[in-house]
Structure formats: C-alpha cells, structure tokens
Design a protein around this motif. Structure first.
Motif, PDB file in Angstrom:
ATOM      1  N   ASP A  93       0.852  -1.193   0.000  1.00 34.37           N
ATOM      2  CA  ASP A  93       0.000   0.000   0.000  1.00 34.37           C
ATOM      3  C   ASP A  93       0.887   1.243   0.000  1.00 34.37           C
ATOM      4  OD1 ASP A  93      -2.039   1.855   0.290  1.00 34.37           O
ATOM      5  OD2 ASP A  93      -2.103   1.646   2.470  1.00 34.37           O
ATOM      6  N   GLY A  94       0.701   2.095  -0.989  1.00 30.80           N
ATOM      7  CA  GLY A  94       1.409   3.365  -1.029  1.00 30.80           C
ATOM      8  C   GLY A  94       2.857   3.231  -1.447  1.00 30.80           C
ATOM      9  N   GLU A  95       3.627   4.249  -1.081  1.00 27.43           N
ATOM     10  CA  GLU A  95       5.013   4.343  -1.513  1.00 27.43           C
ATOM     11  C   GLU A  95       5.892   4.669  -0.319  1.00 27.43           C
ATOM     12  OE1 GLU A  95       6.657   6.213  -5.493  1.00 27.43           O
ATOM     13  OE2 GLU A  95       6.368   7.774  -3.986  1.00 27.43           O
ATOM     14  N   GLN A  96       7.065   4.068  -0.288  1.00 30.01           N
ATOM     15  CA  GLN A  96       8.051   4.381   0.737  1.00 30.01           C
ATOM     16  C   GLN A  96       9.125   5.264   0.114  1.00 30.01           C
ATOM     17  OE1 GLN A  96       9.666   1.020   2.839  1.00 30.01           O
ATOM     18  NE2 GLN A  96      11.484   2.117   3.535  1.00 30.01           N
ATOM     19  N   ARG A  97       9.368   6.413   0.737  1.00 34.11           N
ATOM     20  CA  ARG A  97      10.383   7.333   0.249  1.00 34.11           C
ATOM     21  C   ARG A  97      11.450   7.523   1.308  1.00 34.11           C
ATOM     22  NH1 ARG A  97       9.909  12.900   1.870  1.00 34.11           N
ATOM     23  NH2 ARG A  97      11.035  11.756   3.491  1.00 34.11           N
ATOM     24  N   ASN A  98      12.654   7.046   1.007  1.00 38.37           N
ATOM     25  CA  ASN A  98      13.789   7.181   1.922  1.00 38.37           C
ATOM     26  C   ASN A  98      14.772   8.183   1.350  1.00 38.37           C
ATOM     27  OD1 ASN A  98      12.467   5.028   3.066  1.00 38.37           O
ATOM     28  ND2 ASN A  98      14.295   3.772   3.344  1.00 38.37           N
ATOM     29  N   GLN A  99      15.174   9.133   2.165  1.00 36.92           N
ATOM     30  CA  GLN A  99      16.232  10.051   1.764  1.00 36.92           C
ATOM     31  C   GLN A  99      17.148  10.282   2.955  1.00 36.92           C
ATOM     32  OE1 GLN A  99      13.977  13.395   0.353  1.00 36.92           O
ATOM     33  NE2 GLN A  99      13.597  14.229   2.391  1.00 36.92           N
ATOM     34  N   GLY A 100      18.413  10.494   2.663  1.00 32.40           N
ATOM     35  CA  GLY A 100      19.320  10.627   3.781  1.00 32.40           C
ATOM     36  C   GLY A 100      20.720  11.030   3.377  1.00 32.40           C
ATOM     37  N   ILE A 101      21.603  11.018   4.383  1.00 30.65           N
ATOM     38  CA  ILE A 101      23.006  11.393   4.225  1.00 30.65           C
ATOM     39  C   ILE A 101      23.860  10.311   4.886  1.00 30.65           C
ATOM     40  CG2 ILE A 101      24.774  13.139   4.700  1.00 30.65           C
ATOM     41  CD1 ILE A 101      22.535  15.170   5.038  1.00 30.65           C
ATOM     42  N   GLU A 102      24.945   9.939   4.217  1.00 33.98           N
ATOM     43  CA  GLU A 102      25.899   8.980   4.766  1.00 33.98           C
ATOM     44  C   GLU A 102      27.286   9.604   4.801  1.00 33.98           C
ATOM     45  OE1 GLU A 102      23.680   5.045   2.856  1.00 33.98           O
ATOM     46  OE2 GLU A 102      25.505   5.875   1.951  1.00 33.98           O
ATOM     47  N   LEU A 103      27.974   9.435   5.922  1.00 34.62           N
ATOM     48  CA  LEU A 103      29.349   9.887   6.084  1.00 34.62           C
ATOM     49  C   LEU A 103      30.168   8.717   6.603  1.00 34.62           C
ATOM     50  CD1 LEU A 103      28.659  13.286   7.892  1.00 34.62           C
ATOM     51  CD2 LEU A 103      29.590  13.052   5.591  1.00 34.62           C
ATOM     52  N   THR A 104      31.264   8.377   5.931  1.00 34.09           N
ATOM     53  CA  THR A 104      32.128   7.300   6.397  1.00 34.09           C
ATOM     54  C   THR A 104      33.580   7.761   6.388  1.00 34.09           C
ATOM     55  OG1 THR A 104      32.396   6.333   4.180  1.00 34.09           O
ATOM     56  CG2 THR A 104      30.578   5.522   5.529  1.00 34.09           C
ATOM     57  N   LEU A 105      34.368   7.138   7.255  1.00 36.86           N
ATOM     58  CA  LEU A 105      35.788   7.450   7.366  1.00 36.86           C
ATOM     59  C   LEU A 105      36.521   6.163   7.703  1.00 36.86           C
ATOM     60  CD1 LEU A 105      37.668   9.953   7.277  1.00 36.86           C
ATOM     61  CD2 LEU A 105      37.504  10.024   9.765  1.00 36.86           C
ATOM     62  N   GLY A 147      40.355   4.001   7.414  1.00 33.39           N
ATOM     63  CA  GLY A 147      41.771   4.035   7.091  1.00 33.39           C
ATOM     64  C   GLY A 147      42.633   4.362   8.285  1.00 33.39           C
ATOM     65  N   GLU A 148      43.920   4.663   8.014  1.00 26.97           N
ATOM     66  CA  GLU A 148      44.920   4.872   9.048  1.00 26.97           C
ATOM     67  C   GLU A 148      45.582   6.230   8.815  1.00 26.97           C
ATOM     68  OE1 GLU A 148      48.598   2.325  11.075  1.00 26.97           O
ATOM     69  OE2 GLU A 148      47.445   1.525   9.392  1.00 26.97           O
ATOM     70  N   PRO A 149      45.087   7.295   9.465  1.00 26.49           N
ATOM     71  CA  PRO A 149      45.621   8.630   9.212  1.00 26.49           C
ATOM     72  C   PRO A 149      47.048   8.813   9.689  1.00 26.49           C
ATOM     73  CG  PRO A 149      44.121   8.680  11.076  1.00 26.49           C
ATOM     74  CD  PRO A 149      44.033   7.297  10.485  1.00 26.49           C
ATOM     75  N   THR A 150      47.444   8.057  10.706  1.00 25.78           N
ATOM     76  CA  THR A 150      48.802   8.112  11.214  1.00 25.78           C
ATOM     77  C   THR A 150      49.166   6.745  11.771  1.00 25.78           C
ATOM     78  OG1 THR A 150      50.315   9.302  12.690  1.00 25.78           O
ATOM     79  CG2 THR A 150      48.116   8.816  13.545  1.00 25.78           C
ATOM     80  N   LYS A 151      50.432   6.456  11.839  1.00 24.15           N
ATOM     81  CA  LYS A 151      50.865   5.146  12.290  1.00 24.15           C
ATOM     82  C   LYS A 151      50.351   4.862  13.701  1.00 24.15           C
ATOM     83  CE  LYS A 151      54.981   2.247  12.811  1.00 24.15           C
ATOM     84  NZ  LYS A 151      56.464   2.194  12.705  1.00 24.15           N
ATOM     85  N   GLY A 152      49.650   3.741  13.818  1.00 22.38           N
ATOM     86  CA  GLY A 152      49.145   3.335  15.122  1.00 22.38           C
ATOM     87  C   GLY A 152      47.727   3.749  15.415  1.00 22.38           C
ATOM     88  N   VAL A 153      47.048   4.425  14.473  1.00 23.99           N
ATOM     89  CA  VAL A 153      45.653   4.825  14.679  1.00 23.99           C
ATOM     90  C   VAL A 153      44.847   4.455  13.442  1.00 23.99           C
ATOM     91  CG1 VAL A 153      44.055   6.728  15.102  1.00 23.99           C
ATOM     92  CG2 VAL A 153      46.313   6.742  16.172  1.00 23.99           C
ATOM     93  N   ARG A 154      43.713   3.790  13.652  1.00 21.91           N
ATOM     94  CA  ARG A 154      42.880   3.343  12.538  1.00 21.91           C
ATOM     95  C   ARG A 154      41.421   3.633  12.858  1.00 21.91           C
ATOM     96  NH1 ARG A 154      43.991  -2.642  11.151  1.00 21.91           N
ATOM     97  NH2 ARG A 154      45.589  -1.756   9.795  1.00 21.91           N
ATOM     98  N   PHE A 155      40.682   4.108  11.839  1.00 21.82           N
ATOM     99  CA  PHE A 155      39.255   4.399  11.978  1.00 21.82           C
ATOM    100  C   PHE A 155      38.452   3.494  11.046  1.00 21.82           C
ATOM    101  CE2 PHE A 155      40.811   8.937  12.787  1.00 21.82           C
ATOM    102  CZ  PHE A 155      40.870   8.726  14.153  1.00 21.82           C
ATOM    103  N   ILE A 156      37.281   3.051  11.525  1.00 18.73           N
ATOM    104  CA  ILE A 156      36.352   2.268  10.706  1.00 18.73           C
ATOM    105  C   ILE A 156      34.937   2.708  11.052  1.00 18.73           C
ATOM    106  CG2 ILE A 156      35.479  -0.015  10.084  1.00 18.73           C
ATOM    107  CD1 ILE A 156      38.092  -1.213  11.015  1.00 18.73           C
ATOM    108  N   GLY A 157      34.175   3.213  10.054  1.00 16.74           N
ATOM    109  CA  GLY A 157      32.764   3.489  10.303  1.00 16.74           C
ATOM    110  C   GLY A 157      32.333   4.871   9.881  1.00 16.74           C
ATOM    111  N   GLY A 158      31.245   5.330  10.502  1.00 23.82           N
ATOM    112  CA  GLY A 158      30.696   6.622  10.144  1.00 23.82           C
ATOM    113  C   GLY A 158      29.300   6.792  10.706  1.00 23.82           C
ATOM    114  N   VAL A 159      28.523   7.675  10.048  1.00 22.24           N
ATOM    115  CA  VAL A 159      27.169   7.991  10.505  1.00 22.24           C
ATOM    116  C   VAL A 159      26.233   8.029   9.312  1.00 22.24           C
ATOM    117  CG1 VAL A 159      27.662  10.461  10.355  1.00 22.24           C
ATOM    118  CG2 VAL A 159      25.764   9.672  11.765  1.00 22.24           C
ATOM    119  N   SER A 160      25.005   7.603   9.537  1.00 24.95           N
ATOM    120  CA  SER A 160      23.972   7.616   8.503  1.00 24.95           C
ATOM    121  C   SER A 160      22.715   8.265   9.078  1.00 24.95           C
ATOM    122  CB  SER A 160      23.666   6.188   8.037  1.00 24.95           C
ATOM    123  OG  SER A 160      22.589   6.172   7.125  1.00 24.95           O
ATOM    124  N   ILE A 161      22.162   9.221   8.342  1.00 22.39           N
ATOM    125  CA  ILE A 161      20.913   9.888   8.731  1.00 22.39           C
ATOM    126  C   ILE A 161      19.871   9.555   7.684  1.00 22.39           C
ATOM    127  CG2 ILE A 161      19.802  12.110   9.176  1.00 22.39           C
ATOM    128  CD1 ILE A 161      22.572  13.187   9.943  1.00 22.39           C
TER     129      ILE A 161
END
Length: 732
Positions: free
Chosen positions: A582-594, A596-610
């Motif tokens: 029944d009807g229509e589903q409309r999804n809209q949003g923003i995704e931000l991910t990061l 990798g390893e910006p400096t030796k010994g530190v690593r990031f995995i993930g992000g945020v989704s709205i």
C-alpha cells in the motif's frame, strides 16, 4: 553463571599462557637481529587493511574508490579475522548504513540497507544471485564482503527474492595467491569452542595451478541462556592461470544449526511496548530449532582477447535444505509481559542456478576513453516448502484464552511447554514429506554500458541499460497447480557522472533503478494471507556524493533519495495481521564514512547515517507522512584501533554503535527508544620461530545492556547480551 565464569577464565588463562610461553621476549633472550625481524613481522601484521573502497562493481568490473559513481565498502578477510566475526551480521556491524535483524520467528539474518530489506537469498557471490547459502553465512570463506549502498538493478540484475532496493552485498571467494597456512582456535561466550583453518598455495610450472581450502567448526551455548549454535563449514577454490586465460572453481558446504533460540516479539494491537528482559534471559522454547545445509559450486573463465579487452563467463548452482520449528511471541500486556506464542514447522528445499557471459574492454582514441560492457545474465530458482502450525492442548492455552495454535507465555517468566502436534492438513500447508513446489522464477537480462572519459579520465560519464525479463510462477501447496504467473519485461537504466578536481578527490552523481520480485507474505500463524506473492515493483534512486583520499584515510559523503512501493503488516484482529502492499516508501538521507589509518598506530572504521523514511500516496492518505516501521532516524557505527608507541605489539580496539528511535506500527503510535552499545577489545601480535601468532580478546555490549535492537517489519528483536570472544591464530 558461575560455571560460565570458570569456562571463560580457563579459556583466557590458556590463551594468556600461550602468549607468555610463545613470546620470545619473555621466554628467552634474543639477538638484536632477530628482534628487528620480529618487529617487522608484527608491524606488517598490524598494517594489513581491514576496509577498502575498491572492488568489483557488478558488470562494470573492478574499480578503485575514486573511479566509481557509487558508494562502496569492502570489508576484508583480515577484518573478519581480527574482529572474530562468525556471521555476515558481525562483519556489517562496521557499516553505518546497515542494520542486521532476523526473519519472522527464525534465526535468518536480514539486512536493512538505507532503510530497505536485503534478504539472505539476495546476497550474491562473485556477482551471481541465488548461489549464496540463505539465512546464515560464515564469512570465514570469503576474501571480501562488499557492500554497495543503493539500488543496483543494472549492476547486478534483479534480486530473485525481491529485496535489495537499498543496497546489495557481494561476497568475494578466497583464492590461492600465495603459500599460506593459518590455524585459529576460538572461544565464544558462554561455551562455544571451535576454530578454523585456512591453507593454500600454488604449484606446477609457472605456478599455474592454485588451491585454497578453508574449514570452520564451532559448537556450544551462546551468551543467551540455553541457546545453542553448531557450525560446520568447508570450502575452497581451485584455479588455473596460464597466458591470457584463467579458470576458477569455487565451492562451499555449510551445515548450521541453531536451537532453543530467543524468538522475535510482536505486539498485539493496543499493547504497550514492554521493557527488554534481562540481556541473557531466553523466553523461547527448547523444541525450536533451525537446521541449514547448503552446497554451492561456482565456475568462472576469463580470457584476455587483447591487453584491455576481457571475455568472461560464470556459472553457479546451489542446493539448499532447511528444516525448522519456529516460534513468535505476541505480547498482549506490555506491563506484565503476558502474551501468547505459536509454533510453525517449515521444511524447505531450494535448487538454484545462475550464469553470466560478457565482454568488457577499454579503448582510448584522441584522448577520449571508452570502457564498454556487453553481456547476458540468467537466474533460475525453485523453492519447495510446506508448513504446519502446532496444535496445543487446552492445559497450556486456557488461562489466556489462546487459540488452538498458540499457548500462554510471559516475556519475563516463560513456561516450558511440550512440542505440539501438527495442526495443518496437507490440503493447505502441503505435504511435509513430499515437498510441493511453491515458487519458480526465471530471470533473463541483457546489459550494455559505456563509460566515456575526458581529460585523462578526470571527467567520466557512465550510461547503461539492462533489459530484464522476469517470469514468476506461484503454486498451490495443496493442489500443486499454478495459481499465478507473471511474465513481463522491464528496462532499468543507469547514468553516473564522476569529476576528479584533484588526484585524491572525486565528486559523483547517479540515477539508477531497482527492480525486484514482489514480496511474499510471511509464513506464521498471525498472518491471514501466509505465502501470498505480490507482483514485482521497481524503484528509482538519485544520489550525489564525494570521496577523498588523504593521509591513509578514505572519506565519503553521499546524499540520496529512493522511492518504492511499500509492504507491511496491518492488524485485522487482536491476534492476526494481513500483509499488504500500500502506497510508496520514500527514503532520503546522508551517509558519512571514514576508513583508514591517518597516522601510524591509529585506525578508523565506520561513520554515521541519517535517514528520513516516510510513507506517501497511501490509500486515502491515511498514513501519508508516517515514518517507516523499523527505520531509525540515525545510525552510528564507529570503531577505533590504537597501537601505543611503548606497547607496539598490542592493539587496543573500541567501537560505539548508536541507533535512533524506531517506529513499531504504521500509524506511528508505538516506538522503540534510541539505544547505544559499546565494544572493547585487544590484539597481541608476536613471533615464534619466525611465525606470526596473534591473540585476540573482545567484549561486545560491554555494559551488558538490555535493549530492543530492531522493530523492522513490526517485529521486536532483542540485542545480544555482553559477549566475550577469544582466539589464538598461528600462521606458518
């Protein structure tokens, strides 16, 4: 609880003993040269990538992160090993656009990408649908778990079971690229012991032949009281590479069992949302179980017709057997936790085949490049199943006035009842021994695309079409006669644009469609139209985004909008629902991910989704503007790994998982509150006689928080309790 603590202490003390005895720095003096060599090995182990943004983009082939107009993440085998992942859901805990829930009353993993469902049936292997084991998949068999956020009907074709509108998952088999032997012993709380091995190498003249074998075994009780899991998996790859040609054979066999599992929960109309029970409490029944056995084989041949022209073909099949006694709990009083529960027995078999033939090439003339793709793909599925509800005696259902197919129970103090007898006659549920054919699908598609590049490919335009023919037949379980037939064709176009203002920056936009077989009403005692198959529908997605590679990091931002017809269950009585479109589903949003390893010994995995998911064009406008059931307003998955300079062999890990509030019903009168979960862990890398050894210990839901994790589809799924994992890996 005391015995579980003792088991955990024994497991960790054994691992710690191996750590101390196996560490040459503690067990014996070493020369400076040996220490230096060991440091190099440890550093190399810690530097292995866990997430990459490149990979195969369906029929477009392999692309790097900045050269594709789509949002793609590839979680590697190293991540699976380091995070001790045992299911695809464990792997996807790293992705902010994905949430994992379960099917109706059983333990099948269901993935929600950008607010739309992706069934286990629609996870692909090497770009082929229908070959992947359904319900539960062991990630140890695969070199990569690729997640494509967004519609992908052109890239992969229509998904056979009717999901995947918000994104797709593609598995990449492990291959024999070098000599390897790796063995891992593992422990999962409360008493799951097991391990896996991974071995491979190349042989013959010019190393033309390769063989890779992977095996997994686990058995024991999970962190949920009485819940038991058993997994036995064997898989591998054989390949031949000579001159311009390559030939691959990939295979896998999975035998998975889950028993006395904690069920999903449904709310009766008017019932308040109950508080989540104790994190470890099991309100299920000892006779519930899921048994899955899947065998699949894939072949692939590639031939280089010219330096930049590839001819390829692929074929695969899967035979699946599935049996289970499932149960769903329906809450009638959210304050006391009183309710009813049912039983559903389903035997099922699947026989699927898939194939693809294509040619891909790139030519450059006058500074303008053209990358072309032409091909055909095929997919055939046949599903046979039956079902039977349970006939419960009056003694277990009279107190709450439950129907004959249900019994009285309580979310916080569930009584144990005997397994009921069958209540459904073969005329409606089908024979339980000679399984009737229920559905058969034939998908055939032709695809063509061209990517035109200007200014040394800094500006690229991709345009393509896929002509898809879908034949979908449904059959009566009782009469075995065909009850419906769908035979139509549709064209799903794609347009993508990439602009690279700098070598490490890419801006993109796309317009792509999704095409899916119509949904099937759930098989359970509460649904008055179980098994009803709805016509196929299509969706349209618009997306713009950007990617940047900087100092070892890959960052992405994506803004999207996707529309498709909406399917959900609506109450028709205090104990029954009807599944409707029944009807229509409309999804809209923003995704931000990061990542990798910006400096030796530190690593990031993930992000945020709205995500802003709403219903529109509903019947009479009754539910226009309502939030979509089970789709949170925001999702955060962010993990960090840190290696301290004065403890170079130790890696500390942490992750936070945040999920916004979720609606439970279409009318938006009930909701789940937002929740947060924290995970901690560590890895210790060392070397024994030149061989890397890694010890890992982690704890998920470190605070042991009780919470409802998902309400997708209107079913409440409780989050897992604190779960401790430990493993020891030796590499030769």
């Amino acid at each position: 609880m005391k015995s579980n603590t003792i088991k955990l202490a024994l497991a960790l003390s054994t691992t710690a003993a191996a750590l101390v005895l196996g560490n040459p720095a503690l067990a014996q003096a070493q020369s400076d040269d040996q220490s230096s060599k060991d440091d190099v090995i440890v550093t190399a182990q810690q530097a292995l990538k866990q997430v990459v943004s490149s990979g195969d983009i369906g029929v477009l082939g392999s692309k790097d992160a900045l050269s594709t107009p789509f949002n793609v993440s590839n979680y590697t085998a190293q991540l699976v090993l380091d995070q001790q992942s045992t299911t695809l859901g464990d792997v996807l805990e790293n992705d902010p656009a994905v949430r994992t829930t379960y099917g109706s009353g059983n333990q099948s993993e269901l993935f929600v990408i950008r607010g739309f469902a992706l069934n286990g049936d629609d996870v692909s292997i090497n770009g082929l649908y229908g070959v992947t084991p359904r319900q539960l998949v062991s990630p140890e068999l695969y070199e990569g778990v690729q997640v494509l956020n967004g519609a992908n009907a052109f890239l992969f074709g229509a998904a056979p079971s009717g999901s995947g509108i918000g994104g797709g998952i593609n598995l990449v088999p492990k291959r024999a690229d070098k000599t390897l032997f790796r063995a891992t012993a593992s422990y999962n709380q409360n008493s799951i012991f097991g391990g896996n091995f991974d071995a491979g190498g190349r042989f013959g003249g010019d190393d033309a032949f390769g063989l890779r074998l992977v095996g997994v075994y686990r058995d024991g009780e999970t962190s949920v009281d009485h819940e038991h899991r058993k997994v036995g998996v064997i898989g591998g790859s054989f390949d031949f590479r000579k001159g311009p040609g390559r030939f691959f054979v990939d295979f896998g066999y999975e035998d998975q069992e889950a028993s006395w599992s904690r069920p999903s929960v449904r709310l009766a109309p008017g019932a308040a949302v109950p508080g989540a029970p104790d994190p470890t409490y099991n309100y299920g029944q000892p006779w519930t179980y899921t048994r899955l056995r899947d065998l699949y084989v894939l072949t692939r041949a590639e031939l280089d017709l010219a330096p930049n022209v590839l001819l390829y073909s692929a074929f695969g099949f899967r035979d699946g057997h599935e049996y289970g006694d499932y149960s769903t709990l329906t809450i009638t009083n959210g304050v006391t936790g009183d309710g009813t529960a049912s039983r559903l027995y389903v035997p099922r078999t699947d026989h699927n085949q898939a194939g693809q033939i294509g040619i891909r090439g790139k030519v450059t003339t006058g500074g303008i490049s053209n990358e072309f793709n032409l091909g055909v793909s095929m997919n055939f599925t046949e599903n046979r199943n039956s079902f039977s509800f349970g006939a419960f005696p009056k003694a277990v259902r009279t107190a709450c006035g439950a129907a004959s197919t249900s019994f009285c129970t309580n979310l916080y103090n569930a009584p144990i009842v005997d397994r009921p007898t069958n209540s459904t006659l073969p005329s409606s549920g089908g024979s339980l021994t000679d399984l009737p054919r229920v559905a058969r699908t034939e998908f055939l598609s032709l695809f063509a695309s061209d990517t035109i590049g200007f200014f040394d490919d800094r500006f690229q335009i991709t345009a393509g079409l896929r002509q898809q023919k879908m034949i979908i037949d449904a059959y009566s379980r009782g009469t075995r006669l065909r009850t419906s037939e769908y035979d139509k064709s549709a064209t799903t176009p794609v347009v993508g644009v990439i602009f690279k203002p700098a070598d490490n920056i890419s801006l993109y936009a796309n317009r792509i469609e999704g095409l899916a077989q119509g949904p099937t009403a759930p098989l359970n005692a509460a649904t008055i139209n179980p098994g009803e198959v709805f016509p196929p529908f299509r969706s349209v997605q618009y997306e713009v985004g950007g990617k940047i590679g900087f100092r070892g990091l890959t960052g992405t931002i994506a803004l999207y909008q996707t529309k498709q017809p909406s399917a959900y269950s609506v109450p028709v009585s205090p104990t029954q629902v009807q599944f409707v479109v029944d009807g229509e589903q409309r999804n809209q949003g923003i995704e931000l991910t990061l990542n990798g390893e910006p400096t030796k010994g530190v690593r990031f995995i993930g992000g945020v989704s709205i995500n802003d998911a709403k219903l529109t064009h509903t019947l009479g406008g009754t539910n226009d503007g309502k939030k979509v059931v089970g789709v949170p307003d925001y999702q955060v998955n962010f993990g960090t790994e840190i290696v301290l300079p004065f403890m170079r062999k130790m890696t500390f890990t942490g992750r936070v998982v945040l999920t916004g509030k979720q609606m439970i019903d279409v009318a938006n009168t009930q909701e789940l509150p937002a929740w947060a979960r924290f995970d901690l862990g560590l890895r210790y890398n060392m070397v024994m006689d030149g061989h890397p050894i890694t010890m890992r210990v982690s704890a998920e839901n470190i605070a042991n928080k009780a919470y409802w994790a998902s309400s997708f589809g209107g079913y409440l799924v409780q989050g897992t309790p604190r779960t401790v994992k430990a493993s020891l890996t030796f590499e030769y």
